[in-house]
Scaffold this active site. Sequence first.
Site, short mmCIF file in Angstrom:
data_model
loop_
_atom_site.label_atom_id
_atom_site.label_comp_id
_atom_site.label_asym_id
_atom_site.label_seq_id
_atom_site.Cartn_x
_atom_site.Cartn_y
_atom_site.Cartn_z
N ARG A 136 19.17 37.93 4.35
CA ARG A 136 19.01 36.76 3.48
C ARG A 136 19.32 37.17 2.05
NH1 ARG A 136 14.51 37.05 6.94
NH2 ARG A 136 14.34 35.31 8.42
N LYS A 145 10.63 37.88 5.43
CA LYS A 145 9.61 36.85 5.31
C LYS A 145 8.27 37.38 5.79
CE LYS A 145 12.50 32.71 5.63
NZ LYS A 145 12.73 31.43 6.36
N HIS A 168 23.90 32.00 2.77
CA HIS A 168 23.35 31.65 4.07
C HIS A 168 24.47 31.39 5.08
CE1 HIS A 168 19.74 30.92 6.31
NE2 HIS A 168 20.20 29.76 6.78
N ARG A 170 25.59 34.64 6.32
CA ARG A 170 24.61 35.12 7.30
C ARG A 170 24.88 34.46 8.66
NH1 ARG A 170 19.11 36.86 7.98
NH2 ARG A 170 17.78 35.37 9.08
N HIS A 226 14.43 37.07 12.59
CA HIS A 226 13.90 35.78 13.03
C HIS A 226 12.55 35.98 13.72
CE1 HIS A 226 18.16 33.81 13.20
NE2 HIS A 226 17.62 33.73 12.01
N TYR A 230 22.65 29.93 17.18
CA TYR A 230 23.99 30.49 17.03
C TYR A 230 24.78 30.45 18.32
CZ TYR A 230 22.05 32.16 12.66
OH TYR A 230 21.44 32.22 11.43
#
Length: 316
Positions: A164, A188, A261, A264, A287, A296
């Site tokens: 990210r 995150k 993004h 990514r 994730h 994806y």
Amino acid sequence: MPRASAGVVDDYERHLTLERGLSEHTVRAYLGDVVLLLAYLHGVPTTDGEEPSGVTTTLEDLDVAVLRSWLAAQHTSGAGRTTLARRAAAARTFTAWARRRGVLEKDPGARLVAPKPHRKLPGVLRLEQAEAALSASETGAGEQDPIALRDHALLELLYATGVRVSELCGLDLDDVDFERRVIRVLGKGNKERTVPFGQPAERAVRAWLTGGRRVLAVRREGAGGALFLGARGGRVDQRTVRRVVHDAVGSVPGATEMGPHGLRHSAATHLLEGGADLRSVQELLGHATLATTQLYTHVTVERLKAIHDRTHPRAR
């Protein structure tokens, strides 16, 4: 907003920041939705055009009927499915916390159902478009300008790792292990992961460190250990990275307009098209759930269908 509710919001902010370790952006989003909810509950007008409930109530009066009425008012004012789903999730997270802290006797959010957001397929670069963007960037870096060296290095590292933009900007010099060719990323929820990168990214980052970073670092006393620096010598910001990616991709004819993004998304798609399994891609991207990574696979299937339609003699 009544003082008691304002105090609850402050406590909730501390919970999100200190106990859950959420990013500043995520905390701000959660709090924004909760403030809107409580303003509706207390009959306070908001600046986004939402009509208040019209009845001044206390926080203890928050129940599932109020939550549903609030979402209905949001829908009437023009909020889309994605916004409604996000605000419903924010409300559920808040009421669950309020119940655990004893602010509410029951958790009304547990009974709240909201429409699922539409999951749009992300725009991605074709493999040759990504290579063209990086090739043009490498040509610019060949002039040994410090900014051009930095831009090429961050583009190569973004595409190689799929990190990210916030993770890229947060990288320090010590986070790069050239011997193992990996970077240590803080993602995150302050979750740390290790992500590999290839030889092109290694060459670009080394060139930046030897020929570019030293030049920019002297422009600010105590530049610190940031891997990527801005033009004034401080840590590079996300806005700069977005501009770099936008300009690089924009130089490729026919390429989808995108920022970090999108790059990514492109990296993840190309990994899957190259034969990587979902679990590995999930780990690389950081994730929390496999469901996010599975998005994806839809991109690759859509691309295969498009190729089939264009090339197979019995496609039409």
